[in-house]
Design an enzyme around this catalytic site. Structure first.
Site, short mmCIF file in Angstrom:
data_model
loop_
_atom_site.label_atom_id
_atom_site.label_comp_id
_atom_site.label_asym_id
_atom_site.label_seq_id
_atom_site.Cartn_x
_atom_site.Cartn_y
_atom_site.Cartn_z
CE LYS A 83 -37.72 -0.90 -26.43
NZ LYS A 83 -38.42 -0.38 -27.61
C1 E4P Z 1 -37.14 2.44 -29.05
O1 E4P Z 1 -36.86 1.38 -28.56
C2 E4P Z 1 -38.49 2.83 -29.47
O2 E4P Z 1 -39.08 1.72 -30.11
C3 E4P Z 1 -38.51 3.95 -30.46
O3 E4P Z 1 -37.23 4.42 -30.75
C4 E4P Z 1 -39.53 5.00 -30.19
O4 E4P Z 1 -39.44 5.97 -31.20
P1 E4P Z 1 -40.60 7.02 -31.50
O5 E4P Z 1 -40.48 8.16 -30.55
O6 E4P Z 1 -40.34 7.46 -32.92
O7 E4P Z 1 -41.92 6.30 -31.36
#
Ligand code: E4P
Length: 214
Positions: A83
């Site tokens: 990521k």
């Molecule tokens: C995606 O890869 C993220 O880990 C996640 O969806 C972030 O979500 P949040 O806005 O609930 O922290």
């Protein structure tokens, strides 16, 4: 539509996996921190449970640092997807990693043009964060619709992971739009399965069945 689970919690991953609902896993530094365990230990354990793409995020914010971390993470398991934050240095890292055959998930995307740039850089996945846009009174699902259209117009291979999902409607609308993947928190996964009429109907069947024994 593929379902990824958005958690670093092993119990949640095992439970969702036993339902046949886990095509992959996404983690982020905040989710890892919640577990209070070593990052790589968690990622290795997830790779033993799930045979699908497992996103692990870099911490560096400069291109060379991201590439160094990405190469290290990619060695953990063939299913690792690195990521990378949607910043200019992240685009440079994504482009280089694509040339090396390392899969990337460009994260923290909040605009269709960011998604277009990530695809052009060679991202394997793009993660639009729709719940966080909704939190700002902007329509998160509109972003998904725009990315689906742009990627379709130009036949990009980059897959769309709808992220920051907060409720079942986010999943439903994303599926109707043709997004490739929803990464779903465990709590929302439970809500997708539930319906009060199912519970009511089941209770009535079981109550009637009891009457046959009298
Ligand atoms: C995606 O890869 C993220 O880990 C996640 O969806 C972030 O979500 P949040 O806005 O609930 O922290």
């Amino acid at each position: 539509m593929k379902f990824f689970i958005d958690t670093a919690n092993i119990d949640e991953i095992r439970e969702a996996h036993s339902m046949g609902m886990v095509d992959g896993v996404t983690t982020n530094p905040s989710l890892i921190a919640k577990e209070g365990r070593d990052f790589e230990d968690i990622i290795k354990e997830i790779c033993q449970i799930v045979d699908g793409p497992i996103s692990a995020e870099v911490i560096s914010t400069d291109t060379e640092g991201m590439i160094k971390e990405a190469r290290h993470l990619a060695k953990i398991h063939d299913n690792i997807v690195v990521k990378i934050p949607m910043i200019v240095d992240g685009l440079k890292a994504t482009h280089r990693l694509a040339e090396e055959g390392i899969k990337t998930n460009v994260t923290l995307a909040f605009s269709p043009l960011q998604a277009l740039m990530a695809a052009k850089a060679g991202a394997t996945y793009i993660s639009p964060f729709i719940g966080r846009l909704d939190d700002l009174s902007q329509e998160g699902l509109l972003l998904v619709e725009q990315i689906v259209e742009i990627y379709s117009n130009y036949a990009f291979d980059t897959e769309i992971i709808v992220a920051s999902i907060r409720n079942p409607l986010h999943v439903l609308e994303s599926a109707l739009m043709g997004a490739d993947i929803a990464t779903i928190p465990f709590s929302v996964l439970g809500k997708l399965a539930a319906h009060p009429m199912t519970d009511k109907g089941l209770k009535a069947f079981l109550d009637d069945w009891e009457k046959t024994k009298k």
